[in-house]
Write a protein that holds these residues in place. Structure first.
Motif, PDB file in Angstrom:
ATOM      1  N   GLY A  10      13.962  90.794  36.578  1.00  0.00           N
ATOM      2  CA  GLY A  10      12.641  90.855  36.438  1.00  0.00           C
ATOM      3  C   GLY A  10      11.506  92.282  36.390  1.00  0.00           C
ATOM      4  N   LEU A  11      10.662  91.937  36.859  1.00  0.00           N
ATOM      5  CA  LEU A  11       9.745  92.889  36.774  1.00  0.00           C
ATOM      6  C   LEU A  11       8.761  93.337  37.933  1.00  0.00           C
ATOM      7  CD1 LEU A  11       8.094  95.773  35.330  1.00  0.00           C
ATOM      8  CD2 LEU A  11       6.632  94.025  34.385  1.00  0.00           C
ATOM      9  N   VAL A  12       9.366  93.897  38.564  1.00  0.00           N
ATOM     10  CA  VAL A  12       8.819  94.576  39.667  1.00  0.00           C
ATOM     11  C   VAL A  12       7.929  95.254  39.974  1.00  0.00           C
ATOM     12  CG1 VAL A  12      10.408  94.904  40.668  1.00  0.00           C
ATOM     13  CG2 VAL A  12       9.162  94.187  42.267  1.00  0.00           C
ATOM     14  N   GLN A  13       6.558  95.921  40.593  1.00  0.00           N
ATOM     15  CA  GLN A  13       5.848  97.056  40.569  1.00  0.00           C
ATOM     16  C   GLN A  13       6.798  97.848  41.287  1.00  0.00           C
ATOM     17  OE1 GLN A  13       1.981  96.732  41.691  1.00  0.00           O
ATOM     18  NE2 GLN A  13       1.327  96.589  39.793  1.00  0.00           N
ATOM     19  N   PRO A  14       6.837 100.051  41.730  1.00  0.00           N
ATOM     20  CA  PRO A  14       7.585 100.105  42.613  1.00  0.00           C
ATOM     21  C   PRO A  14       7.037  99.832  44.173  1.00  0.00           C
ATOM     22  CG  PRO A  14       6.686 101.538  40.595  1.00  0.00           C
ATOM     23  CD  PRO A  14       6.091  99.985  40.235  1.00  0.00           C
ATOM     24  N   GLY A  15       8.287  99.953  44.478  1.00  0.00           N
ATOM     25  CA  GLY A  15       7.847  99.580  46.290  1.00  0.00           C
ATOM     26  C   GLY A  15       7.895  97.758  46.521  1.00  0.00           C
ATOM     27  N   GLY A  16       8.230  97.025  45.500  1.00  0.00           N
ATOM     28  CA  GLY A  16       8.843  95.798  45.453  1.00  0.00           C
ATOM     29  C   GLY A  16       9.877  95.538  46.311  1.00  0.00           C
ATOM     30  N   SER A  17      10.243  94.080  45.734  1.00  0.00           N
ATOM     31  CA  SER A  17      11.331  93.587  45.951  1.00  0.00           C
ATOM     32  C   SER A  17      11.779  92.685  44.874  1.00  0.00           C
ATOM     33  CB  SER A  17      11.368  92.763  47.882  1.00  0.00           C
ATOM     34  OG  SER A  17      11.182  93.856  48.669  1.00  0.00           O
ATOM     35  N   LEU A  18      12.828  92.311  44.856  1.00  0.00           N
ATOM     36  CA  LEU A  18      13.799  91.523  44.078  1.00  0.00           C
ATOM     37  C   LEU A  18      15.044  90.399  44.788  1.00  0.00           C
ATOM     38  CD1 LEU A  18      13.506  92.774  40.976  1.00  0.00           C
ATOM     39  CD2 LEU A  18      12.447  90.072  41.490  1.00  0.00           C
ATOM     40  N   ARG A  19      15.393  89.482  44.701  1.00  0.00           N
ATOM     41  CA  ARG A  19      15.968  89.416  45.589  1.00  0.00           C
ATOM     42  C   ARG A  19      17.227  88.669  43.928  1.00  0.00           C
ATOM     43  NH1 ARG A  19      18.435  83.581  49.094  1.00  0.00           N
ATOM     44  NH2 ARG A  19      18.073  82.821  47.784  1.00  0.00           N
ATOM     45  N   LEU A  20      18.666  88.846  43.472  1.00  0.00           N
ATOM     46  CA  LEU A  20      19.834  88.943  42.409  1.00  0.00           C
ATOM     47  C   LEU A  20      20.425  87.444  43.455  1.00  0.00           C
ATOM     48  CD1 LEU A  20      20.171  91.941  40.823  1.00  0.00           C
ATOM     49  CD2 LEU A  20      18.599  90.446  40.797  1.00  0.00           C
ATOM     50  N   SER A  21      20.867  86.663  42.079  1.00  0.00           N
ATOM     51  CA  SER A  21      21.718  86.165  42.767  1.00  0.00           C
ATOM     52  C   SER A  21      22.795  85.982  42.143  1.00  0.00           C
ATOM     53  CB  SER A  21      20.892  84.046  42.771  1.00  0.00           C
ATOM     54  OG  SER A  21      20.128  84.602  44.136  1.00  0.00           O
ATOM     55  N   ARG A  38      25.359  98.403  38.253  1.00  0.00           N
ATOM     56  CA  ARG A  38      24.109  98.170  37.312  1.00  0.00           C
ATOM     57  C   ARG A  38      24.617  99.447  36.263  1.00  0.00           C
ATOM     58  NH1 ARG A  38      19.907 100.970  41.351  1.00  0.00           N
ATOM     59  NH2 ARG A  38      20.388 103.199  41.430  1.00  0.00           N
ATOM     60  N   GLN A  39      24.153  99.272  35.544  1.00  0.00           N
ATOM     61  CA  GLN A  39      23.567  99.954  34.372  1.00  0.00           C
ATOM     62  C   GLN A  39      22.610 100.149  33.050  1.00  0.00           C
ATOM     63  OE1 GLN A  39      27.549  99.579  31.158  1.00  0.00           O
ATOM     64  NE2 GLN A  39      27.337 101.510  30.602  1.00  0.00           N
ATOM     65  N   ALA A  40      22.503 102.159  33.428  1.00  0.00           N
ATOM     66  CA  ALA A  40      20.350 101.691  33.013  1.00  0.00           C
ATOM     67  C   ALA A  40      21.700 102.127  31.722  1.00  0.00           C
ATOM     68  CB  ALA A  40      20.057 103.418  33.378  1.00  0.00           C
ATOM     69  N   PRO A  41      20.425 102.016  30.627  1.00  0.00           N
ATOM     70  CA  PRO A  41      20.897 102.686  28.858  1.00  0.00           C
ATOM     71  C   PRO A  41      21.034 103.866  28.974  1.00  0.00           C
ATOM     72  CG  PRO A  41      18.104 101.656  29.568  1.00  0.00           C
ATOM     73  CD  PRO A  41      18.902 101.473  30.677  1.00  0.00           C
ATOM     74  N   LEU A  86      11.987  99.119  46.010  1.00  0.00           N
ATOM     75  CA  LEU A  86      12.285  99.408  44.649  1.00  0.00           C
ATOM     76  C   LEU A  86      11.474 100.566  43.696  1.00  0.00           C
ATOM     77  CD1 LEU A  86      13.049  95.538  43.289  1.00  0.00           C
ATOM     78  CD2 LEU A  86      14.833  97.450  43.015  1.00  0.00           C
ATOM     79  N   LYS A  87      12.648 101.419  43.171  1.00  0.00           N
ATOM     80  CA  LYS A  87      11.995 102.328  42.431  1.00  0.00           C
ATOM     81  C   LYS A  87      12.039 102.406  40.832  1.00  0.00           C
ATOM     82  CE  LYS A  87      13.928 105.164  46.407  1.00  0.00           C
ATOM     83  NZ  LYS A  87      13.018 105.227  47.619  1.00  0.00           N
ATOM     84  N   PRO A  88      11.577 103.703  40.162  1.00  0.00           N
ATOM     85  CA  PRO A  88      11.824 103.179  38.724  1.00  0.00           C
ATOM     86  C   PRO A  88      13.097 103.737  38.588  1.00  0.00           C
ATOM     87  CG  PRO A  88       9.321 104.343  39.227  1.00  0.00           C
ATOM     88  CD  PRO A  88      10.059 103.914  40.895  1.00  0.00           C
ATOM     89  N   VAL A 121      16.857  93.672  35.180  1.00  0.00           N
ATOM     90  CA  VAL A 121      15.291  95.287  36.088  1.00  0.00           C
ATOM     91  C   VAL A 121      15.489  95.893  35.867  1.00  0.00           C
ATOM     92  CG1 VAL A 121      15.654  95.370  38.312  1.00  0.00           C
ATOM     93  CG2 VAL A 121      16.857  94.040  38.690  1.00  0.00           C
ATOM     94  N   THR A 122      13.536  95.622  36.103  1.00  0.00           N
ATOM     95  CA  THR A 122      12.850  96.571  35.209  1.00  0.00           C
ATOM     96  C   THR A 122      11.971  97.219  36.748  1.00  0.00           C
ATOM     97  OG1 THR A 122      13.077  96.028  33.265  1.00  0.00           O
ATOM     98  CG2 THR A 122      10.851  97.242  33.664  1.00  0.00           C
ATOM     99  N   VAL A 123      11.915  98.526  37.201  1.00  0.00           N
ATOM    100  CA  VAL A 123      10.588  98.405  37.425  1.00  0.00           C
ATOM    101  C   VAL A 123       9.940 100.330  37.692  1.00  0.00           C
ATOM    102  CG1 VAL A 123      10.477  99.437  40.429  1.00  0.00           C
ATOM    103  CG2 VAL A 123      12.469  98.569  39.906  1.00  0.00           C
ATOM    104  N   SER A 124       8.585  99.635  36.666  1.00  0.00           N
ATOM    105  CA  SER A 124       7.382  99.377  36.654  1.00  0.00           C
ATOM    106  C   SER A 124       6.144  99.673  37.486  1.00  0.00           C
ATOM    107  CB  SER A 124       6.912  99.671  35.339  1.00  0.00           C
ATOM    108  OG  SER A 124       6.244 100.469  34.334  1.00  0.00           O
ATOM    109  N   SER A 125       4.911 100.440  36.927  1.00  0.00           N
ATOM    110  CA  SER A 125       3.507 100.548  37.784  1.00  0.00           C
ATOM    111  C   SER A 125       3.429 100.100  36.268  1.00  0.00           C
ATOM    112  CB  SER A 125       2.921 100.900  38.111  1.00  0.00           C
ATOM    113  OG  SER A 125       3.200 102.314  37.394  1.00  0.00           O
TER     114      SER A 125
END
Length: 125
Positions: A10-21, A38-41, A86-88, A121-125
């Motif tokens: 999902g989308l999360v702000q920098p410094g946030g957390s996510l749990r993938l399953s 992972r693979q970035a564009p 998390l970081k951008p 996963v998208t890390v953005s403010s």
């Protein structure tokens, strides 16, 4: 037939957390190592973490060590990736993978590894 299905992105702000399953079918986590990449564009796939069949600690790439934690629940046939601070630059599609080895070979996977379909996963403010 072995299947790996990722969720939790999902989308999360920098410094946030996510749990993938990663929910598996046809794969016994008591027998095989599983992990994440992972693979970035526009970039090559990057191995992140791997957990062996009998090792609860996991191996990590330097880019995520101390921020990401891999774990698994053999009874639920699920592997998790807790991602903190998390970081951008963590923005990417995240995949669960296995080489069908008993133990991890570091934190990466071979070109012949089985991947899931991925979760964004998208890390953005």
């Amino acid at each position: 037939q072995v299947q790996l299905v990722e969720s939790g992105g999902g989308l999360v702000q920098p410094g946030g957390s996510l749990r993938l399953s990663c929910t598996t079918s046809g794969l016994n986590l008591d027998h095989y190592a599983v992990g994440w990449l992972r693979q970035a564009p526009g970039k090559e796939p990057e191995g992140l973490s791997c957990i062996s069949r009998d090792d609860g600690r996991g191996n990590y790439a330097e880019s995520v060590k101390g921020r990401f934690i891999i774990s698994k629940d053999n009874d639920k046939k699920t592997v998790y990736l807790q991602m903190n601070d998390l970081k951008p630059e963590d923005t990417a599609v995240y995949y669960c993978a296995t080489d069908f080895y008993y133990h991890c070979t570091g934190y990466g996977f071979s070109s012949g590894a089985l991947w899931g379909q991925g979760t964004q996963v998208t890390v953005s403010s």
